[in-house]
Scaffold this motif. Structure first.
Motif, PDB file in Angstrom:
ATOM      1  N   GLN A  58      37.986  44.644  39.165  1.00  0.00           N
ATOM      2  CA  GLN A  58      38.119  45.207  40.514  1.00  0.00           C
ATOM      3  C   GLN A  58      36.758  45.278  41.207  1.00  0.00           C
ATOM      4  O   GLN A  58      36.617  44.864  42.363  1.00  0.00           O
ATOM      5  N   TRP A 192      45.032  46.040  43.475  1.00  0.00           N
ATOM      6  CA  TRP A 192      44.640  44.736  42.947  1.00  0.00           C
ATOM      7  C   TRP A 192      44.475  43.640  43.997  1.00  0.00           C
ATOM      8  O   TRP A 192      44.043  42.525  43.688  1.00  0.00           O
ATOM      9  N   ASP A 193      44.758  43.965  45.256  1.00  0.00           N
ATOM     10  CA  ASP A 193      44.516  42.995  46.317  1.00  0.00           C
ATOM     11  C   ASP A 193      44.457  43.739  47.644  1.00  0.00           C
ATOM     12  O   ASP A 193      44.961  44.855  47.783  1.00  0.00           O
ATOM     13  N   HIS A 199      38.997  38.556  46.419  1.00  0.00           N
ATOM     14  CA  HIS A 199      40.120  37.813  45.841  1.00  0.00           C
ATOM     15  C   HIS A 199      40.993  38.792  45.075  1.00  0.00           C
ATOM     16  O   HIS A 199      40.535  39.888  44.718  1.00  0.00           O
ATOM     17  N   PRO A 200      42.258  38.461  44.787  1.00  0.00           N
ATOM     18  CA  PRO A 200      43.127  39.362  44.022  1.00  0.00           C
ATOM     19  C   PRO A 200      42.618  39.545  42.588  1.00  0.00           C
ATOM     20  O   PRO A 200      41.963  38.654  42.029  1.00  0.00           O
ATOM     21  N   VAL A 201      42.925  40.685  42.017  1.00  0.00           N
ATOM     22  CA  VAL A 201      42.669  40.937  40.592  1.00  0.00           C
ATOM     23  C   VAL A 201      43.962  40.592  39.858  1.00  0.00           C
ATOM     24  O   VAL A 201      44.978  41.266  40.046  1.00  0.00           O
ATOM     25  N   PRO A 202      43.979  39.533  39.047  1.00  0.00           N
ATOM     26  CA  PRO A 202      45.237  39.124  38.407  1.00  0.00           C
ATOM     27  C   PRO A 202      45.654  40.105  37.307  1.00  0.00           C
ATOM     28  O   PRO A 202      44.903  40.341  36.356  1.00  0.00           O
ATOM     29  N   VAL A 203      46.825  40.693  37.474  1.00  0.00           N
ATOM     30  CA  VAL A 203      47.346  41.653  36.498  1.00  0.00           C
ATOM     31  C   VAL A 203      48.819  41.369  36.235  1.00  0.00           C
ATOM     32  O   VAL A 203      49.505  40.740  37.039  1.00  0.00           O
ATOM     33  N   ARG A 204      49.284  41.837  35.080  1.00  0.00           N
ATOM     34  CA  ARG A 204      50.720  41.830  34.795  1.00  0.00           C
ATOM     35  C   ARG A 204      51.068  43.151  34.123  1.00  0.00           C
ATOM     36  O   ARG A 204      50.208  43.805  33.524  1.00  0.00           O
ATOM     37  N   PRO A 221      45.201  42.327  32.023  1.00  0.00           N
ATOM     38  CA  PRO A 221      44.713  41.175  32.786  1.00  0.00           C
ATOM     39  C   PRO A 221      45.664  39.997  32.639  1.00  0.00           C
ATOM     40  O   PRO A 221      46.142  39.687  31.532  1.00  0.00           O
ATOM     41  N   ALA A 222      45.972  39.338  33.738  1.00  0.00           N
ATOM     42  CA  ALA A 222      46.891  38.205  33.716  1.00  0.00           C
ATOM     43  C   ALA A 222      46.123  36.895  33.483  1.00  0.00           C
ATOM     44  O   ALA A 222      44.948  36.818  33.792  1.00  0.00           O
TER      45      ALA A 222
END
Length: 222
Positions: A58, A192-193, A199-204, A221-222
């Motif tokens: 982030q 996350w965005d 840029h977006p923070v890739p998460v799942r 983290p994605a």
């Protein structure tokens, strides 16, 4: 004219993210870092339960250095205040003149922050102070702020809300007694965005667990 340097108290949630966006838009201070308390035992953001790896991602997306204050677990209030005092002293030594917070309407919380910063050399700032949290929540969502509910207090909000996205659909589904921004602790989020990030923070979403009276949706983290 040189702008005052400011640290932003960073919870990893939507209100802190919106405060960053608001401060940058106003341009009156220069945000030079994100100050976050973490749980030393679990390596997660205190209360929000977010992994430190996501917190670091982030900060990178926001283009700002992260000032981590590791808290022991359990953490007595005296220990918390001593560690925060050290962080404030470091900030002043580095030429920082203000500390900003994403508080919305809880006057006792604001008064506590003002009291603790008195005499430190840091001016407290509350850039998104706004009692109309319904309108504020809609503005956040409309501006493209993306966040996920990471912690829910099941005494105030059904556990099924853990892991949901903070969006117009969620706002429509919240019970009338729940603050739309979760300002009374009904829920906490991970942003996350949005316009405050490069840029977006890739998460799942990982597993959802009940712990210490709260329901946590683990994000990985994605």
């Amino acid at each position: 004219m040189t702008r005052t340097k400011a640290l932003l108290s960073w919870s990893s949630g939507k209100d802190a993210a919106w405060a960053l966006h608001t401060l940058r838009q106003a341009g009156e201070v220069e945000v030079v870092g994100l100050l976050t308390t973490t749980n030393e035992a679990f390596e997660r953001v205190a209360m929000h339960g977010v992994r430190e790896a996501l917190l670091e991602a982030q900060a990178e997306a926001a283009g700002l250095p992260l000032w981590k204050v590791p808290l022991p677990w359990p953490c007595p209030n005296e220990a918390y205040e001593a560690l925060m005092a050290q962080a404030c002293a470091r900030a002043v030594a580095e030429g920082i003149g203000a500390m900003a917070f994403g508080d919305l309407f809880l006057e006792d919380v604001r008064d506590y922050r003002i009291q603790k910063l008195a005499g430190t050399g840091l001016t407290p700032l509350f850039p998104i102070w706004d009692p109309d949290t319904a309108a504020l929540a809609r503005r956040m969502a409309a501006a493209g702020l993306k966040a996920t509910l990471t912690c829910v207090d099941p005494r105030a909000l059904d556990a099924s809300f853990a892991g949901r996205e903070f969006d117009a659909a969620l706002l429509a589904d919240l019970p009338a007694a729940v603050d739309p921004c979760g300002e009374r602790g009904e829920f906490h989020t991970f942003a996350w965005d949005g316009p405050m990030f490069d840029h977006p923070v890739p998460v799942r979403r990982g597993e959802v667990v009940a712990r210490d009276g709260f329901v946590f949706a683990d994000l990985v983290p994605a």
